[in-house]
Write a protein that holds these residues in place. Structure first.
Motif, PDB file in Angstrom:
ATOM      1  N   GLU A 178      -3.103   8.607  25.140  1.00  0.00           N
ATOM      2  CA  GLU A 178      -2.834   7.581  26.147  1.00  0.00           C
ATOM      3  C   GLU A 178      -1.341   7.263  26.208  1.00  0.00           C
ATOM      4  O   GLU A 178      -0.794   7.002  27.290  1.00  0.00           O
ATOM      5  CB  GLU A 178      -3.643   6.319  25.839  1.00  0.00           C
ATOM      6  N   GLN A 179      -0.664   7.260  25.067  1.00  0.00           N
ATOM      7  CA  GLN A 179       0.784   7.067  25.074  1.00  0.00           C
ATOM      8  C   GLN A 179       1.458   8.147  25.914  1.00  0.00           C
ATOM      9  O   GLN A 179       2.298   7.858  26.786  1.00  0.00           O
ATOM     10  CB  GLN A 179       1.341   7.114  23.648  1.00  0.00           C
ATOM     11  N   ASP A 180       1.108   9.378  25.631  1.00  0.00           N
ATOM     12  CA  ASP A 180       1.727  10.499  26.337  1.00  0.00           C
ATOM     13  C   ASP A 180       1.455  10.420  27.837  1.00  0.00           C
ATOM     14  O   ASP A 180       2.334  10.738  28.657  1.00  0.00           O
ATOM     15  CB  ASP A 180       1.219  11.820  25.785  1.00  0.00           C
ATOM     16  N   ALA A 181       0.251   9.997  28.199  1.00  0.00           N
ATOM     17  CA  ALA A 181      -0.106   9.940  29.618  1.00  0.00           C
ATOM     18  C   ALA A 181       0.687   8.878  30.367  1.00  0.00           C
ATOM     19  O   ALA A 181       0.940   9.026  31.571  1.00  0.00           O
ATOM     20  CB  ALA A 181      -1.603   9.662  29.760  1.00  0.00           C
ATOM     21  N   SER A 182       1.091   7.819  29.670  1.00  0.00           N
ATOM     22  CA  SER A 182       1.798   6.731  30.354  1.00  0.00           C
ATOM     23  C   SER A 182       3.284   6.694  30.046  1.00  0.00           C
ATOM     24  O   SER A 182       4.000   5.806  30.515  1.00  0.00           O
ATOM     25  CB  SER A 182       1.168   5.381  29.992  1.00  0.00           C
ATOM     26  N   GLY A 183       3.775   7.647  29.243  1.00  0.00           N
ATOM     27  CA  GLY A 183       5.197   7.717  28.961  1.00  0.00           C
ATOM     28  C   GLY A 183       5.673   6.768  27.887  1.00  0.00           C
ATOM     29  O   GLY A 183       6.835   6.353  27.883  1.00  0.00           O
ATOM     30  N   VAL A 184       4.803   6.413  26.959  1.00  0.00           N
ATOM     31  CA  VAL A 184       5.156   5.522  25.848  1.00  0.00           C
ATOM     32  C   VAL A 184       5.475   6.360  24.616  1.00  0.00           C
ATOM     33  O   VAL A 184       4.730   7.287  24.279  1.00  0.00           O
ATOM     34  CB  VAL A 184       4.006   4.532  25.556  1.00  0.00           C
ATOM     35  N   ASP A 185       6.565   6.041  23.952  1.00  0.00           N
ATOM     36  CA  ASP A 185       6.952   6.777  22.743  1.00  0.00           C
ATOM     37  C   ASP A 185       6.412   6.123  21.472  1.00  0.00           C
ATOM     38  O   ASP A 185       6.054   6.809  20.520  1.00  0.00           O
ATOM     39  CB  ASP A 185       8.474   6.855  22.647  1.00  0.00           C
ATOM     40  N   VAL A 186       6.386   4.781  21.451  1.00  0.00           N
ATOM     41  CA  VAL A 186       5.986   4.038  20.252  1.00  0.00           C
ATOM     42  C   VAL A 186       5.170   2.827  20.687  1.00  0.00           C
ATOM     43  O   VAL A 186       5.487   2.172  21.684  1.00  0.00           O
ATOM     44  CB  VAL A 186       7.221   3.548  19.454  1.00  0.00           C
ATOM     45  N   GLU A 187       4.126   2.527  19.929  1.00  0.00           N
ATOM     46  CA  GLU A 187       3.368   1.296  20.123  1.00  0.00           C
ATOM     47  C   GLU A 187       3.508   0.412  18.888  1.00  0.00           C
ATOM     48  O   GLU A 187       3.411   0.893  17.758  1.00  0.00           O
ATOM     49  CB  GLU A 187       1.877   1.585  20.330  1.00  0.00           C
ATOM     50  N   VAL A 188       3.721  -0.867  19.114  1.00  0.00           N
ATOM     51  CA  VAL A 188       3.634  -1.865  18.051  1.00  0.00           C
ATOM     52  C   VAL A 188       2.220  -2.431  18.122  1.00  0.00           C
ATOM     53  O   VAL A 188       1.859  -3.118  19.077  1.00  0.00           O
ATOM     54  CB  VAL A 188       4.676  -2.979  18.220  1.00  0.00           C
ATOM     55  N   LEU A 189       1.413  -2.115  17.120  1.00  0.00           N
ATOM     56  CA  LEU A 189      -0.011  -2.433  17.150  1.00  0.00           C
ATOM     57  C   LEU A 189      -0.305  -3.721  16.405  1.00  0.00           C
ATOM     58  O   LEU A 189       0.042  -3.870  15.234  1.00  0.00           O
ATOM     59  CB  LEU A 189      -0.810  -1.285  16.519  1.00  0.00           C
ATOM     60  N   SER A 190      -0.937  -4.638  17.092  1.00  0.00           N
ATOM     61  CA  SER A 190      -1.357  -5.906  16.486  1.00  0.00           C
ATOM     62  C   SER A 190      -2.851  -6.089  16.717  1.00  0.00           C
ATOM     63  O   SER A 190      -3.428  -5.491  17.634  1.00  0.00           O
ATOM     64  CB  SER A 190      -0.575  -7.072  17.090  1.00  0.00           C
ATOM     65  N   PRO A 191      -3.504  -6.902  15.902  1.00  0.00           N
ATOM     66  CA  PRO A 191      -4.948  -7.090  16.063  1.00  0.00           C
ATOM     67  C   PRO A 191      -5.297  -7.666  17.437  1.00  0.00           C
ATOM     68  O   PRO A 191      -4.536  -8.461  18.000  1.00  0.00           O
ATOM     69  CB  PRO A 191      -5.300  -8.081  14.943  1.00  0.00           C
ATOM     70  N   MET A 192      -6.443  -7.277  17.967  1.00  0.00           N
ATOM     71  CA  MET A 192      -6.955  -7.896  19.188  1.00  0.00           C
ATOM     72  C   MET A 192      -7.026  -9.408  18.944  1.00  0.00           C
ATOM     73  O   MET A 192      -7.579  -9.866  17.928  1.00  0.00           O
ATOM     74  CB  MET A 192      -8.334  -7.330  19.485  1.00  0.00           C
ATOM     75  N   PRO A 193      -6.448 -10.223  19.814  1.00  0.00           N
ATOM     76  CA  PRO A 193      -6.285 -11.657  19.527  1.00  0.00           C
ATOM     77  C   PRO A 193      -7.540 -12.413  19.089  1.00  0.00           C
ATOM     78  O   PRO A 193      -7.426 -13.311  18.233  1.00  0.00           O
ATOM     79  CB  PRO A 193      -5.711 -12.213  20.834  1.00  0.00           C
ATOM     80  N   PRO A 194      -8.749 -12.122  19.613  1.00  0.00           N
ATOM     81  CA  PRO A 194      -9.908 -12.877  19.119  1.00  0.00           C
ATOM     82  C   PRO A 194     -10.143 -12.761  17.616  1.00  0.00           C
ATOM     83  O   PRO A 194     -10.847 -13.594  17.037  1.00  0.00           O
ATOM     84  CB  PRO A 194     -11.075 -12.273  19.914  1.00  0.00           C
ATOM     85  N   LEU A 195      -9.559 -11.736  16.975  1.00  0.00           N
ATOM     86  CA  LEU A 195      -9.699 -11.639  15.517  1.00  0.00           C
ATOM     87  C   LEU A 195      -8.925 -12.740  14.805  1.00  0.00           C
ATOM     88  O   LEU A 195      -9.191 -13.021  13.623  1.00  0.00           O
ATOM     89  CB  LEU A 195      -9.219 -10.266  15.035  1.00  0.00           C
ATOM     90  N   LEU A 196      -7.972 -13.373  15.487  1.00  0.00           N
ATOM     91  CA  LEU A 196      -7.218 -14.485  14.904  1.00  0.00           C
ATOM     92  C   LEU A 196      -8.067 -15.746  15.018  1.00  0.00           C
ATOM     93  O   LEU A 196      -7.747 -16.700  15.732  1.00  0.00           O
ATOM     94  CB  LEU A 196      -5.884 -14.670  15.636  1.00  0.00           C
ATOM     95  N   LYS A 197      -9.143 -15.750  14.277  1.00  0.00           N
ATOM     96  CA  LYS A 197     -10.153 -16.807  14.403  1.00  0.00           C
ATOM     97  C   LYS A 197      -9.965 -17.801  13.248  1.00  0.00           C
ATOM     98  O   LYS A 197     -10.534 -17.640  12.166  1.00  0.00           O
ATOM     99  CB  LYS A 197     -11.556 -16.190  14.399  1.00  0.00           C
ATOM    100  N   TYR A 198      -9.166 -18.811  13.512  1.00  0.00           N
ATOM    101  CA  TYR A 198      -8.753 -19.715  12.443  1.00  0.00           C
ATOM    102  C   TYR A 198      -9.809 -20.759  12.071  1.00  0.00           C
ATOM    103  O   TYR A 198      -9.596 -21.533  11.131  1.00  0.00           O
ATOM    104  CB  TYR A 198      -7.460 -20.413  12.837  1.00  0.00           C
ATOM    105  N   ASP A 199     -10.935 -20.762  12.785  1.00  0.00           N
ATOM    106  CA  ASP A 199     -11.993 -21.697  12.385  1.00  0.00           C
ATOM    107  C   ASP A 199     -12.946 -21.088  11.361  1.00  0.00           C
ATOM    108  O   ASP A 199     -13.907 -21.735  10.950  1.00  0.00           O
ATOM    109  CB  ASP A 199     -12.768 -22.204  13.600  1.00  0.00           C
ATOM    110  N   LEU A 200     -12.679 -19.864  10.921  1.00  0.00           N
ATOM    111  CA  LEU A 200     -13.462 -19.300   9.818  1.00  0.00           C
ATOM    112  C   LEU A 200     -13.130 -20.033   8.517  1.00  0.00           C
ATOM    113  O   LEU A 200     -11.998 -20.509   8.340  1.00  0.00           O
ATOM    114  CB  LEU A 200     -13.143 -17.816   9.642  1.00  0.00           C
TER     115      LEU A 200
END
Length: 334
Positions: A58-80
């Motif tokens: 997908e990077q190659d298809a859209s012309g991206v060289d590097v991705e900074v990967l962070s968790p999908m935001p719903p995983l930041l579930k601070y009420d656990l």
């Protein structure tokens, strides 16, 4: 070089013996996708969320060289519960580090920590760094408290001491002032403004001058109200010389604009006019490319709007790649 500084991942699976409050990923019949089940959330995650080979395609298809990967935001579930939050963070961080290790030239990872327990989150930062992750993603508020609250100052001081980076993702706070239909739109603007504004008004930005922190979606409405904060501090319009006869909250420290220009902001604001305002107010050296991929589709090709704005070559190079590497504390390649 094109660095997408705002892209997300999801672990493919979670431990079979995980607490009931953990997420689950269930297979989708006849598909390589999986369904994320997390409380009331039901989300179909394409394989690109958790498959390194597919991400590079997908990077190659859209012309991206590097991705900074962070968790999908719903995983930041601070009420656990704090202990469960720590277990979830460690599982996600291990997955992130493993995925990024498949090709460190294409993936730079950010972890997560249970900020509902600031002391435990602070202590966990060294483990995040030891895993080879470049920093952490946090939400714009923790159970309704904006991140500039004094309770979180030791956390940011430790981030700064370790040389890690922070990515702040706008997230809803406990409130009934906006309907659920606004969660993906207006809440981003409100929460981004609260988060960035609290870092200045709460004193964290001043206390942590070397903190490398970026905000999703241009920090929402923050850049629009920043000139007002500047007026209350310095009593003048358009960054003219300070007029103490008009100033309300003046001190001898850096101005709100000076502090705001220490932050970074991703340029996923959907309009070239907004990008021009951000460049004019904050500087081309403060903007990053972001996409929210794969939760949202990238422009085709990536950064199409930026490339079509006739920016000076040096400004375009800074925004599309160099700024992201500086934010992460990585030397810019020749």
């Amino acid at each position: 070089m094109l660095v997408d500084a705002h892209a997300h991942l999801l672990p493919r699976d979670y431990p079979a013996d995980a607490p009931e409050c953990f997420p689950r990923m269930e297979p989708v019949d006849g598909s390589s996708a999986r369904t994320l089940l997390f409380g009331a959330m039901r989300f179909t995650a394409r394989d690109v969320f958790f498959d390194a080979e597919r991400r590079i395609e997908e990077q190659d298809a859209s012309g991206v060289d590097v991705e900074v990967l962070s968790p999908m935001p719903p995983l930041l579930k601070y009420d656990l519960p704090a202990g469960d939050g720590m277990s979830l963070a460690r599982h996600v961080n291990e997955f992130t580090a493993t995925l990024c290790a498949t090709d460190p030239s294409r993936f730079k990872g950010l972890g997560m920590v249970p900020l509902q327990d600031p002391d435990a989150a602070t202590a966990e930062l060294k483990a995040v760094k030891d895993q080879g992750l470049h920093g952490v993603e946090i939400a714009s508020n923790v159970l309704g408290k904006s991140i500039g609250h004094e309770q979180f100052l030791p956390f940011f001081q430790e981030v700064e001491r370790l040389g890690l980076s922070v990515f702040v993702h706008a997230m809803p706070s406990p409130s009934e002032r906006l309907p659920m239909a606004a969660m993906g739109t207006h809440v981003v603007g409100v929460e981004g403004a609260f988060a960035a504004g609290s870092m200045i008004s709460g004193g964290t930005a001043l206390a942590c001058p070397d903190l490398r922190i970026s905000f999703s979606h241009g920090a929402g409405g923050f850049p629009m109200v920043l000139p007002r904060a500047q007026y209350f501090w310095g009593g003048s319009w358009n960054e003219e010389p300070v007029d103490l006869t008009r100033a309300v909250m003046h001190d001898d420290g850096p101005s709100p604009l000076e502090l705001a220009r220490r932050f970074w902001y991703d340029s996923m604001v959907f309009d070239r006019r907004t990008i021009r305002y951000l460049i004019d107010l904050l500087g081309a050296d403060r903007l990053l490319v972001g996409s929210d991929f794969p939760a949202m589709l990238r422009e085709d090709p990536a950064a199409r709007t930026l490339r079509g704005m006739d920016l000076p070559e040096a400004d375009l190079a800074a925004i599309t790649g160099e700024n992201a590497l500086r934010w992460l504390g990585i030397d810019t390649p020749a």
